[in-house]
Design a protein around this motif. Structure first.
Motif, short mmCIF file in Angstrom:
data_model
loop_
_atom_site.label_atom_id
_atom_site.label_comp_id
_atom_site.label_asym_id
_atom_site.label_seq_id
_atom_site.Cartn_x
_atom_site.Cartn_y
_atom_site.Cartn_z
N ILE A 171 48.13 22.21 78.02
CA ILE A 171 48.21 23.16 76.91
C ILE A 171 47.21 24.29 77.15
O ILE A 171 46.05 24.05 77.51
N LEU A 172 47.68 25.51 76.97
CA LEU A 172 46.81 26.70 76.97
C LEU A 172 46.82 27.23 75.55
O LEU A 172 47.88 27.61 75.03
N MET A 173 45.67 27.25 74.93
CA MET A 173 45.61 27.73 73.55
C MET A 173 44.55 28.82 73.41
O MET A 173 43.63 28.93 74.23
N GLY A 174 44.72 29.60 72.36
CA GLY A 174 43.78 30.67 72.10
C GLY A 174 44.16 31.39 70.81
O GLY A 174 45.32 31.30 70.35
N GLU A 224 54.70 28.63 69.68
CA GLU A 224 54.74 28.58 68.22
C GLU A 224 56.09 29.02 67.66
O GLU A 224 56.46 28.67 66.53
N GLN A 225 56.84 29.79 68.48
CA GLN A 225 58.17 30.20 68.04
C GLN A 225 59.09 28.98 67.87
O GLN A 225 60.01 29.00 67.04
N PHE A 226 58.86 27.95 68.65
CA PHE A 226 59.66 26.72 68.52
C PHE A 226 59.51 26.13 67.13
O PHE A 226 60.48 25.70 66.49
N HIS A 236 62.29 26.18 64.12
CA HIS A 236 62.74 24.80 63.88
C HIS A 236 61.73 24.15 62.93
O HIS A 236 60.98 23.24 63.33
N PRO A 237 61.67 24.60 61.69
CA PRO A 237 60.63 24.12 60.77
C PRO A 237 60.79 22.65 60.37
O PRO A 237 59.81 22.01 60.01
N ARG A 238 62.02 22.13 60.44
CA ARG A 238 62.26 20.73 60.06
C ARG A 238 62.19 19.82 61.28
O ARG A 238 62.70 20.16 62.35
N LEU A 275 47.77 26.99 65.44
CA LEU A 275 48.96 26.14 65.35
C LEU A 275 48.90 24.98 66.35
O LEU A 275 49.91 24.30 66.57
N TYR A 276 47.75 24.76 66.92
CA TYR A 276 47.60 23.69 67.91
C TYR A 276 47.93 22.32 67.31
O TYR A 276 48.47 21.43 67.99
N HIS A 277 47.62 22.15 66.02
CA HIS A 277 47.88 20.86 65.38
C HIS A 277 49.37 20.51 65.36
O HIS A 277 49.74 19.33 65.24
N GLU A 278 50.24 21.54 65.48
CA GLU A 278 51.68 21.28 65.49
C GLU A 278 52.09 20.45 66.71
O GLU A 278 53.16 19.83 66.73
N LEU A 279 51.25 20.46 67.77
CA LEU A 279 51.59 19.72 68.99
C LEU A 279 51.21 18.24 68.91
O LEU A 279 51.46 17.49 69.86
N TYR A 280 50.60 17.84 67.80
CA TYR A 280 50.16 16.43 67.69
C TYR A 280 51.36 15.49 67.79
O TYR A 280 51.34 14.50 68.53
#
Length: 719
Positions: A147-150, A235-237, A241-243, A276-281
């Motif tokens: 993961i590359l985050m910033g 993050e576009q994913f 795809h919010p659900r 939005l890194y937490h979305e990858l949990y």
């Protein structure tokens, strides 16, 4: 045979319904050109074919002399307004962006990211250490997923495109880099398109693959080397795809690939915003992987010293004066965030871009004097956006540009809404902007000297994407000034949906036509929030209710018109038409009209026409003769007596300098009296006629003896 073809009334009602809905659509769209053309044609038809009808129904007599000239002037002005609207709509199109606009070898990119061709410049912009560490991580033997985050604006896309991608594509690299930009397109399709394009293999060869594993196997076979997929803007994913059920198919295909490490040597690097890194949990839990520090790479903002060096490279590349001491002070005191003391790369780019675009050479410099004139750092992005849009001198152009920017923004989630084609933008903004205005605004926003949106490929068609998410807060503040109607529409919708829900969703609390029109015009800028379903249902029910009311009013109006038309052509209606025509023609043919009015029973109007419009003696005498003969045909003796009394009084107004006409009128009255059994009255009238003749000498065209013989004959008729 359809019901309409067998029922002409139903067909007429349907036609009227379609016409009324079309006009309502023009009003909702604000299509002034078509509305003015429609008004001008209506005036022309009304004046040309219903000239007589207007005279009759508006005036009941001859119209004033000024009416028709003013009518023509109004019609000409309406068509002139339509012409002006057409000219405004047919603005000269701005040339589409060229290849040079889309790819520029410059150090100043403003809000656009550095591309693969900018590797030489990018390697000088203080990312060497991060780039070396990231390259070492993704090319490590055991690396498969990272993961590359910033933070937003820290330059993740530039880092991948102009930093990591060129290194992975170099001859010394053991891997082949594949850059994939996520958007509103399905993730697997984005990967498929990137593989086909960058490996130069036919898309159809990869089309049938529905699993990431088999897709990578075939691509790896074509490339003959392991692949590193750089999934940018992940993050576009989540935005599209919010659900969780919507995300599951792609997560399942990732899991299928990850759990078979021996099936392929290719690996993935996901780039995502830090907030939005937490979305990858959930994704990491599904994969069953625990990432180490080398597999989670964070791209930080710059320290002031790094920012100073970056601005020095930019100034040197663009050949701009550079005061290092001032810039170091500026970076430390003005540009650095108060929270962490760091500086966002996008702020550096915007600052450099705003200085570079100044007109005077004394302002195009990184020194204190230029910066003081420039206005400081506070509200940098807002001023950047406002100054960019200042070029849109015409308010309509400026507002359309803001609307296009907002259409490319997901305001609820504060992210870009993805890549939209021109057709998508035009469809989304059709209620508030014309198609040609949207096309012109999108082309202008994508120009290299504007750069607020970025052209992107979308299924072989040019699409557009908001240049950077850091624009969104400034864009929302600007929209509050430029699009206050949108704010009012959102407040109105929020208030009315609460009222509707709080009153058991009764029909009386639906939106009125005016409220619905106000909200529909701002539909692209509505903030739905948690009540999106209720708001959409309220709009749907209100639209149905308003449409039903419009159809009802249109049907009633059509029925009334049909009834009126039917009555107009019945005998009684025709009589009314004749009466109206008589009133109009009274000035042109007063004697005939007056006689017709009397025969129609409107005695007062007939005598008034004579008194008002007939001055000469002969027509008056002719009218009196006709009235006397009409009196003989009346069944009511009293009414006949009234006719003769009126006629006798009217005869006094006949000029007796030429006694012929007056004698003629009196004789007719006397004969009528005699026929009605009034010999005394008849004799008295004949004596009056004799006296008028005897007092006048013979003149040209008049013989006293002839008049006396006529009077004697009248005496003879009396017996």
């Amino acid at each position: 045979m359809t019901p309409e073809s067998s029922n002409p009334v139903l067909k007429t009602v349907k036609t009227a319904d379609r016409f009324i809905r079309w006009v309502a659509t023009l009003i909702l769209q604000g299509n002034w050109y078509m509305l003015l053309v429609l008004g001008g044609v209506g005036l022309a038809l009304l004046g040309g074919f219903l000239h007589e009808w207007i005279n009759i129904h508006l005036f009941g007599d001859a119209p004033p002399s000024w009416f028709w000239p003013i009518y023509v002037i109004v019609m000409v002005l309406v068509f002139a307004g339509a012409l002006a609207a057409a000219i405004a709509n047919l603005r000269k199109p701005v040339p589409a962006p060229t290849a040079a606009d889309l790819v520029e070898r410059k150090a100043i990119k403003a809000l656009r990211p550095f591309d693969r061709q900018d590797a030489d410049v990018f390697c000088q912009l203080q990312r060497q250490t991060s780039l070396r560490d990231c390259y070492a991580a993704v090319t490590a033997e055991r690396y498969r997923f990272g993961i590359l985050m910033g933070a937003s604006g820290c330059g993740k896309t530039s880092f991948l495109q102009a930093g990591l991608w060129p290194q992975l594509s170099g001859p010394a690299s053991p891997h082949q880099g594949i850059y994939v930009r996520f958007s509103d397109r399905e993730p697997l399709e984005s990967i498929r398109q990137a593989l086909a394009s960058q490996l130069e293999i036919p898309t159809d060869w990869l089309r049938g693959e529905s699993e990431l594993l088999t897709l990578l196997q075939k691509a790896e076979q074509a490339a003959q080397t392991p692949l590193v997929l750089m999934l940018d803007q992940f993050e576009q994913f989540f935005a599209h795809h919010p659900r969780k059920p919507d995300r599951q198919p792609f997560i399942d295909t990732l899991c299928h690939w990850y759990r078979q490490p021996d099936a392929t040597r290719s690996s993935l690097l996901i780039s995502i915003r830090a907030d939005l890194y937490h979305e990858l949990y959930d994704l990491q839990m599904a994969l069953g992987c625990a990432l180490g520090p080398q597999e989670v790479m964070k791209l930080d903002k710059f320290y002031p010293t790094e920012a100073t060096e970056i601005l020095a490279v930019i100034a040197d590349t663009e050949q701009l004066p550079f005061d290092r001491r001032f810039v170091a002070e500026l970076a430390e005191q003005e540009l650095a965030s108060r929270e962490d003391g760091l500086i966002s790369p996008v702020d550096l780019q915007i600052l450099a871009w705003m200085i570079e675009r100044q007109k005077g050479d004394d302002l195009r410099a990184f020194n204190r004097s230029a910066f003081q004139r420039f206005g400081g750092v506070e509200g940098l992005l807002t001023r950047f956006l406002e100054r960019t849009l200042d070029a849109r001198i015409i308010p309509q152009q400026r507002q359309t540009a803001v609307k296009v920017l907002l259409a490319l923004t997901d305001l609820d989630r504060q992210v870009r809404s993805g890549v939209l084609t021109l057709a998508d933008l035009q469809a989304q903004l059709r209620e508030t902007a014309k198609a040609e205005e949207v096309a012109e605004a999108a082309t202008w926003l994508a120009r290299s000297d504007v750069r607020l949106i970025t052209p992107q490929d979308k299924d072989g068609t040019v699409g557009y994407e908001l240049a950077h998410e850091r624009l969104i807060p400034a864009l929302m503040r600007l929209a509050g000034k430029e699009l206050s109607e949108a704010d009012r529409a959102n407040r109105l919708l929020e208030q009315r949906v609460n009222e509707w829900l709080g009153n058991q969703q009764r029909r009386r609390y639906l939106l009125s036509w005016g409220e619905l029109r106000q909200i529909e015009r701002q539909r692209p800028y509505l903030i739905w929030g948690p009540k999106q379903t209720q708001k959409e249902r309220l709009l749907h029910l209100s639209r149905c209710y308003v449409n039903s009311r419009l159809r009802t009013v249109g049907a009633v109006a059509l029925v009334l018109v049909l009834i009126w038309g039917w009555l107009w052509f019945t005998p009684s209606g025709q009589i009314q038409r004749v009466r109206r025509m008589l009133a109009v023609e009274a000035q042109r043919y007063p004697d005939h009209v007056a006689i017709a009015l009397v025969k129609d029973g409107r005695v007062d109007q007939g005598f008034n026409v004579v008194a008002k419009h007939i001055l000469s003696s002969a027509p008056k005498a002719g009218f009196i003769e006709e009235v006397a003969q009409t009196a003989l045909r009346l069944s009511d003796p009293l009414q006949a007596q009234d006719f003769l009394t009126r006629s006798l009084a009217l005869s006094d107004s006949i000029d007796d300098r030429f006694p012929g006409p007056k004698s003629q009128a009196l004789r007719a009255i006397a004969v009528a009296y005699g026929a009605l059994g009034e010999p005394r009255a008849a004799v008295a009238v004949l004596e009056q006629a004799t006296a008028s003749v005897m007092t006048k000498p013979d003149t040209y065209g008049y013989s006293k003896s002839q008049e006396l013989r006529a009077i004697a004959a009248a005496y003879g008729e009396l017996g």
